[in-house]
Design an enzyme around this catalytic site. Structure first.
Site, PDB file in Angstrom:
ATOM      1  N   ASP A  46      19.354  51.438   0.832  1.00  0.00           N
ATOM      2  CA  ASP A  46      20.687  52.007   1.025  1.00  0.00           C
ATOM      3  C   ASP A  46      21.207  52.637  -0.271  1.00  0.00           C
ATOM      4  O   ASP A  46      20.427  53.198  -1.037  1.00  0.00           O
ATOM      5  CB  ASP A  46      21.627  50.896   1.536  1.00  0.00           C
ATOM      6  CG  ASP A  46      22.721  51.448   2.434  1.00  0.00           C
ATOM      7  OD1 ASP A  46      23.611  52.137   1.914  1.00  0.00           O
ATOM      8  OD2 ASP A  46      22.686  51.187   3.651  1.00  0.00           O
ATOM      9  N   HIS A  79      28.177  50.895   0.918  1.00  0.00           N
ATOM     10  CA  HIS A  79      27.537  50.678   2.208  1.00  0.00           C
ATOM     11  C   HIS A  79      26.446  49.610   2.133  1.00  0.00           C
ATOM     12  O   HIS A  79      26.410  48.678   2.932  1.00  0.00           O
ATOM     13  CB  HIS A  79      26.960  52.034   2.619  1.00  0.00           C
ATOM     14  CG  HIS A  79      26.485  52.159   4.001  1.00  0.00           C
ATOM     15  ND1 HIS A  79      25.145  52.303   4.305  1.00  0.00           N
ATOM     16  CD2 HIS A  79      27.140  52.203   5.174  1.00  0.00           C
ATOM     17  CE1 HIS A  79      25.021  52.441   5.606  1.00  0.00           C
ATOM     18  NE2 HIS A  79      26.203  52.377   6.161  1.00  0.00           N
ATOM     19  N   SER A 113      25.655  51.141  11.642  1.00  0.00           N
ATOM     20  CA  SER A 113      25.317  50.653  10.301  1.00  0.00           C
ATOM     21  C   SER A 113      25.492  49.158  10.169  1.00  0.00           C
ATOM     22  O   SER A 113      24.766  48.511   9.426  1.00  0.00           O
ATOM     23  CB  SER A 113      26.256  51.272   9.268  1.00  0.00           C
ATOM     24  OG  SER A 113      25.689  52.390   8.705  1.00  0.00           O
TER      25      SER A 113
END
Ligand SMILES: *[C@@H]1O[C@H](CO)[C@@H](O)[C@H](O)[C@H]1NC(C)=O
Ligand SMILES: *[C@@H]1O[C@H](CO)[C@@H](O)[C@H](O)[C@H]1NC(C)=O
Ligand SMILES: *[C@@H]1O[C@H](CO)[C@@H](O)[C@H](O)[C@H]1NC(C)=O
Ligand SMILES: *[C@@H]1O[C@H](CO)[C@@H](O)[C@H](O)[C@H]1NC(C)=O
Length: 840
Positions: free
Chosen positions: A206, A244, A416
């Site tokens: 990520d 994230h 996600s």
């Protein structure tokens, strides 16, 4: 050799010997970089030196794949040279009787090459704005199950029994839902049994992982972590929106302590692999998904091509090779487990079958449901979706760790956030059964998933009595059921496969409520010859021409009547391209025998001036070997995968009514028989070996079993003529090949551009076109061949600007408008996050 010698001499003055270091930073401004695949018998250093290039090292974990560099200032066209070498090798192979080229010098060892360029990173499946779109009006809020206890009190008991003191644990409804009982992962029972993920390791691929967060640091696995964006060991979040990955990591493995909440597998380890924060090359991405693959067991990937309803992108060939390398060699051969978020583009009519990561057979594709067990507006449908689990939408989002010492996020979401929850569940499963293979994991998820909204979605009963929906996959994940199934699971036998020949159709697609059907029959014999038992994944690779791609839709009907909607219409997809060698995937046929007639129906339901042609397709069945002891591994993907057209089985092409009516195959009365053995390109093949008793070496050519015994038992087409005539054809062909090859070598030495078009190929096309014309005047096989030459086909970002990618990213929810996701609005936001980290 003079040319190479000269260039080499110049370059050698400037460089010392090759330096093996994949992880060294790249300077794309000053150097050209090339990925090369070399014969394992040659030394990459030697080849590089002969080319005057520098050997930069092996590409990640990909054996025989290397990076070469050349200073731009030298003005040497290394790409052209490498292309010429590939051709030279091919010609030598054609000339040799054994099918393996005569390697006379190291330069004959160049099998494949591709220029490496920087491109935008993949898009995060960022949480879409909570309020941007209303909850889908189709369904009412679903109340939780009736439980015979007070859920709030039960949660307090569980927390005290497990000594969970994390302040937001009570808000982590996805772990234990007190407001809508039953709408959670059902994981607490496992924790009470002592199953908390000890020994399991996941990697979050990520935008970084905050290893200094107090909620993560005790579970951080440094050895499996790396920063491919900055080429340093520590994948620390640096950009303002590098949050994230940390949020995903918290979902999997947030520590049980007094900070934020807990992860699903709160005693497991978690690594960070940073790849989404800066432009990358396919080399970086290929290396990243194999990084530390003997230790990292599960790769959590909440990203992919932009979910804008117009993009149709697959990973480049180097990345596809790395994925297959991961499932074959990772975890000591048990296979890396790749988990991908399905995508957030449903509002744009996007579908996870237009994304080459989620529709890969090697990835577990996870969609989202919200806390009402409803389908959130963003979560994409598709036949490749295996399962769904909880995420944002409706009344809630996912609460997890954030970047900063003690920071928590209250608004994680989108698919996600769904993917990492399944990663956590699989970490629990692998902590009790580390020997599960990548396919066992998929079986277990499929077997234990729980259908939701059973009377409302497009649920179908599958051949093995499971229920499948394109909206929810096999249903929602129940952690308890997964881990207990894993405990007693009988490991499956190795993977086998059957690749059909390329099935030629070349027929206009009717507009309106008719479809164009093409069938292929799988016999018992074919399966047996391929050592293929029960089915798992089915893929269809196809070529369809169309002047407005979004008008098209495709369905696949299995012999047992199960229907996969391989593609669906997309209102925004105006591209005049159709499907070019695109592979669709379905998990809906899991467990079928596969014997009987398979039908692909291509539809153009929009009556307008945009139209198209269904050109050809290939059916691929993947499943469990009958005899595991003789089964070989599938060859790695290759740029010629779509090139080696084999003898063609009879195909029936017929317009049918594309209604939802029952038994549409029965109505498929043949109107147009195309019964001909068609083209074959006898030179290119590598990964089509179905016969496990034969070697799977890339140079040995073993085509799919054909449907008829009249074909030669090799990759050569018979042209439907007698053996004598065949001998004559191939005899002439051989002479021409020898002549043309001699000519080609001449041109190579001269280094003329013309060399690119191997005259032999041109000859072949004419021949094919001749046989083609009578049946399919529309088709230009030459056109198709040209498209396939050069390997640019899978350059997923050709023609797509960074701008588009970036704006798509924003559209995915990174915008700060409605869901002030990143700044200011969150109660637990740690504004001094970065400073705080530096103090520790
Ligand atoms: C459950 O217990 C909590 C805390 O003891 C209490 O506030 C709540 O009213 C109870 N709920 C029900 C439905 O009894
Ligand atoms: C959920 O977990 C409990 C144990 O905590 C178990 O009894 C139950 O069967 C699980 N639910 C499902 C659907 O497996
Ligand atoms: C598409 O429409 C054009 C214009 O009407 C026509 O000339 C062409 O033949 C059609 N092609 C196909 C594949 O139907
Ligand atoms: C498909 O479209 C391309 C580009 O428009 C064209 O060159 C080719 O001839 C078409 N092929 C068929 C079979 O329609």
């Amino acid at each position: 050799m003079k040319f190479f010698g000269a260039a080499g001499a110049v370059a050698l003055l400037l460089f010392n010997t090759a330096r093996a270091s994949i992880l060294s930073p790249r300077n794309h401004d000053a150097y050209d970089y090339f990925a090369v695949h070399l014969d394992s018998s040659v030394s990459p250093r030697q080849v590089a030196q002969m080319l005057g290039a520098r050997h930069e090292g092996q590409i990640g974990e990909l054996a025989d794949h290397h990076t070469f560099s050349m200073p731009k200032a030298l003005g040497v066209d290394l790409g052209q040279t490498l292309d010429d070498l590939k051709l030279r090798r091919r010609r030598k192979r054609d000339l040799s009787t054994a099918g393996t080229p005569v390697v006379t010098d190291a330069l004959d060892g160049v099998l494949w090459s591709q220029k490496l360029t920087l491109r935008a990173p993949m898009a995060k499946r960022a949480p879409p704005p909570l309020q941007a779109f209303p909850v889908e009006p189709r369904r009412k809020k679903k109340q939780g199950q009736q439980v015979g206890y007070n859920a709030t009190e039960r949660l307090i008991e569980i927390a005290s029994e497990l000594e969970i003191e994390d302040p937001i644990f009570h808000d982590q409804w996805h772990l234990f839902n007190t407001a809508e009982p039953g709408h959670d992962l059902n994981v607490t029972g496992l924790w009470l049994e002592g199953i908390t993920g000890k020994g399991a390791i996941s990697a979050i691929v990520d935008d970084g992982l905050d290893m200094y967060s107090n909620d993560l640091k005790d579970n951080y696995f440094a050895d499996g972590s790396y920063d491919y964006n900055d080429k340093v060991d520590e994948p620390r979040p640096k950009a303002y929106d590098d949050k994230h990955g940390t949020r995903c990591a918290g979902e999997v493995a947030a520590v049980r302590n007094n900070v934020c909440g807990v992860g699903v597998a709160y005693d497991s380890k978690v690594a960070g692999i940073r790849i989404l924060s800066k432009p990358v090359s396919d080399e970086d991405e290929a290396a990243s998904i194999n990084y530390g693959y003997q230790d990292n067991q599960i790769y959590s990937c909440s990203w992919g091509p932009v979910d804008d309803g117009t993009t149709m992108d697959a990973p480049g060939i180097l990345i596809r090779k790395a994925i297959v390398n991961g499932v074959q060699k990772g975890r000591g051969g048990k296979g890396s487990v790749y988990v991908f978020a399905a995508g957030n583009g449903a509002i744009h009519e996007d579908n996870c079958n237009f994304d080459g990561y989620t529709n890969s057979i090697y990835s577990v594709t996870v969609g989202a449901i919200d806390r009402d067990d409803n389908h959130p507006y963003y979560s994409e449908w598709c036949s490749a979706q295996l399962v769904t689990t909880y995420s944002s939408g409706g009344a809630g989002a996912i609460q997890t760790t954030d970047v900063g010492l003690d920071a928590c996020s209250t608004r994680h979401g989108g698919t996600s956030a769904a993917g990492p929850l399944v990663v956590g569940v699989l970490a629990l499963a692998l902590s009790v059964r580390p020997e599960l293979t990548w396919r066992d994991v998929q079986y277990i998820l499929m077997e234990t998933a729980i259908p939701v909204h059973e009377d409302e979605s497009d649920w179908q009963e599958t051949a093995i009595g499971k229920k499948f929906s394109h909206e929810f996959g096999y249903g929602k994940v129940d952690a308890y059921a997964v881990v207990h199934a894993a405990k007693n699971w009988d490991l499956v036998k190795p993977q086998a496969w059957f690749h059909s020949p390329w099935l030629q159709v070349h027929h206009d697609i009717p507009q309106g409520d008719k479809g164009l059907a093409s069938t292929f029959e799988i016999t018992k014999k074919m399966k047996k010859k391929s050592n293929l038992g029960r089915l798992e994944h089915v893929t269809v690779t196809m070529n369809v021409n169309h002047t407005r791609r979004g008008d098209l839709s495709v369905e696949l009907r299995s012999p047992s009547g199960v229907v996969s909607h391989l593609s669906t219409t997309r209102k925004n997809d105006k591209l005049s391209a159709g499907y070019v060698d695109w592979t669709f995937m379905s998990v809906a046929h899991w467990g079928e025998s596969g014997i009987g007639e398979w039908t692909v129906i291509v539809k153009d339901t929009k009556v307008n001036s945009f139209n198209g042609t269904f050109i050809d397709w290939q059916l691929n069945l993947w499943g469990e070997a009958i005899d595991g002891s003789i089964q070989k591994l599938h060859p790695l993907p290759d740029e010629h995968d779509h090139d080696h057209d084999t003898a063609v089985a009879p195909v029936t092409t017929t317009p049918i009514t594309a209604s939802n009516g029952a038994n549409p195959t029965a109505t498929a009365a043949p109107t147009d028989h195309i019964d001909r053995p068609v083209n074959s390109k006898p030179t290119d093949s590598s990964s089509d070996n179905n016969d496990p008793s034969k070697p799977t070496d890339g140079d040995t050519d073993n085509p799919s079993p054909s449907t008829s015994d009249t074909f030669l038992p090799s990759f050569f087409p018979t042209f439907g003529v007698s053996k004598r005539t065949q001998v004559w054809i191939y005899g002439s062909l051989a002479l021409i090949l020898i002549f043309c090859s001699a000519l080609g070598i001449y041109f190579l030495v001269q280094r003329r551009k013309r060399i690119r078009n191997n005259p032999r190929d041109d000859y072949e096309f004419e021949m094919i076109e001749d046989s083609e014309v009578a049946h399919a005047p529309v088709m230009g096989v030459g056109g198709r061949k040209q498209r396939r030459r050069g390997g640019e086909l899978y350059d997923a970002f050709a023609g797509e600007s960074d701008e588009e990618l970036l704006s798509g990213d924003e559209e995915g929810g990174r915008g700060l408008s409605e869901d002030d996701d990143d700044d200011g609005a969150e109660p637990y936001r740690d504004e001094e996050g970065n400073d705080g980290r530096e103090k520790t």
